[in-house]
Design an enzyme around this catalytic site. Structure first.
Site, mmCIF file in Angstrom:
data_model
loop_
_atom_site.group_PDB
_atom_site.id
_atom_site.type_symbol
_atom_site.label_atom_id
_atom_site.label_comp_id
_atom_site.label_asym_id
_atom_site.label_seq_id
_atom_site.Cartn_x
_atom_site.Cartn_y
_atom_site.Cartn_z
ATOM 1 N N GLY A 138 0.808 -1.198 0.000
ATOM 2 C CA GLY A 138 0.000 0.000 0.000
ATOM 3 C C GLY A 138 0.850 1.260 0.000
ATOM 4 O O GLY A 138 0.558 2.232 -0.687
ATOM 5 N N ARG A 166 7.323 1.835 0.848
ATOM 6 C CA ARG A 166 7.673 0.428 1.018
ATOM 7 C C ARG A 166 8.076 -0.179 -0.318
ATOM 8 O O ARG A 166 8.971 -1.031 -0.389
ATOM 9 C CB ARG A 166 6.510 -0.354 1.636
ATOM 10 N N ARG A 214 1.455 10.953 -8.946
ATOM 11 C CA ARG A 214 0.796 11.085 -7.649
ATOM 12 C C ARG A 214 1.624 10.494 -6.505
ATOM 13 O O ARG A 214 1.082 10.110 -5.458
ATOM 14 C CB ARG A 214 -0.602 10.440 -7.665
ATOM 15 N N ARG A 270 -0.302 -8.742 -3.256
ATOM 16 C CA ARG A 270 -0.384 -7.661 -2.265
ATOM 17 C C ARG A 270 0.462 -8.029 -1.053
ATOM 18 O O ARG A 270 0.361 -9.146 -0.525
ATOM 19 C CB ARG A 270 -1.822 -7.428 -1.844
ATOM 20 N N SER A 313 0.067 -4.767 5.733
ATOM 21 C CA SER A 313 -0.102 -4.981 7.165
ATOM 22 C C SER A 313 -1.570 -5.242 7.465
ATOM 23 O O SER A 313 -2.452 -4.951 6.660
ATOM 24 C CB SER A 313 0.393 -3.758 7.945
ATOM 25 N N GLU A 353 -7.747 -3.856 1.390
ATOM 26 C CA GLU A 353 -7.509 -3.879 -0.054
ATOM 27 C C GLU A 353 -7.814 -5.185 -0.783
ATOM 28 O O GLU A 353 -7.986 -5.184 -2.002
ATOM 29 C CB GLU A 353 -6.040 -3.517 -0.343
ATOM 30 N N SER A 403 0.569 -6.110 12.025
ATOM 31 C CA SER A 403 1.158 -4.877 12.551
ATOM 32 C C SER A 403 0.479 -4.426 13.838
ATOM 33 O O SER A 403 1.053 -3.639 14.607
ATOM 34 C CB SER A 403 1.037 -3.757 11.514
ATOM 35 N N ASP A 404 -0.753 -4.907 14.060
ATOM 36 C CA ASP A 404 -1.518 -4.543 15.250
ATOM 37 C C ASP A 404 -2.303 -5.766 15.722
ATOM 38 O O ASP A 404 -2.706 -6.602 14.902
ATOM 39 C CB ASP A 404 -2.539 -3.448 14.941
ATOM 40 N N ARG A 422 6.677 -0.748 9.915
ATOM 41 C CA ARG A 422 5.791 -1.203 8.842
ATOM 42 C C ARG A 422 6.412 -0.957 7.480
ATOM 43 O O ARG A 422 6.177 -1.709 6.538
ATOM 44 C CB ARG A 422 4.448 -0.472 8.939
#
Length: 239
Positions: free
Chosen positions: A27, A31, A50, A94, A97, A188, A210-211, A224
């Site tokens: 995402g 990264r 962008r 993909r 996280s 996603e 990640s959480d 991350r």
């Protein structure tokens, strides 16, 4: 190369640079930059529109691309549609996280999304006469599970929640998904899996926890971006 043969969209402008048949899709565009600079050789940047950075390079002799997608199903769906239909990408992985919602999961565990449940309405455009189950490519899933096992990594394979909602007004929502065996929440995978299924190409989501949402545990944004290397290496190996 003549101008007529240069493929581009309003969102991806490679200016003749190659986009490989296999692409990793984090995402966070930073990264993507980290992966390209850390793991790939002979890298060429193919996109910066962008700020959505994209690169192509070589990993163990294989041509592979990596590009950010932004957050949420609409952003993932836009970029994956263009990569598939305009640039001919066949394998979309993909890497991201997620927030765990099962007790047996811990920070940095690997999640392979066998399926993606959702609260998104993205599927409605296909006018299906029922409820569609968005699932991964089995070939990529099997390879990823084997790669994780070979590294003796803690890995969970199953159904994930691909949600349009990050801050949910219904505080009971994730508990209900957890009771149905959903492993984690992310934003996603549904868009990716639906686009891939409709086009007949391969897709897989590989995530790092990640959480832990119920235990209020979390990693830092810096971790991350750069520390989830196990997930990245699995994706590169199966690409």
């Amino acid at each position: 190369m003549s101008k007529a043969n240069v493929k581009e969209t309003p969102h991806i402008k490679p200016q003749g640079a190659e986009i490989a048949k296999t692409i990793l899709l984090p995402g966070d565009p930073l990264r993507a930059k980290f992966i390209a600079e850390t793991f790939l050789e002979d890298i060429v940047q193919f996109n910066e529109v962008r700020g959505m950075l994209g690169y192509t390079g070589t990993y163990k002799g294989k041509r592979i691309s990596v590009m950010g997608t932004g957050m949420g199903t609409p952003s993932m769906a836009l970029y994956s549609w263009e990569l598939i239909h305009v640039f001919g990408v066949k394998n979309l992985i993909r890497i991201g996280s997620c927030g765990a919602i099962q007790d047996n999961m811990n920070l940095y565990d690997i999640v392979l999304a066998m399926g993606a449940s959702t609260d998104s309405e993205y599927v409605r455009q296909f006018h299906l006469p029922g409820h569609y189950a968005a699932i991964a490519s089995y070939d990529l899933l099997e390879k990823a599970k084997r790669a994780a096992d070979e590294r003796d990594l803690p890995v969970h394979v199953g159904n994930v929640l691909s949600s349009d909602v990050f801050y949910n007004a219904d505080e009971t929502a994730l508990k209900k998904w957890s009771e149905m065996g959903i492993l984690c929440a992310e934003m996603e995978t549904t868009g990716l899996y639906l686009n891939a299924a409709y086009a007949g190409v391969n897709a897989l989501t590989i995530m790092t926890v990640s959480d832990h949402i119920f235990r209020h545990e979390q990693t830092t944004p810096e971790e991350r971006q750069t520390a989830f290397t196990n997930m990245m290496e699995i994706a590169l190996e199966i690409g």
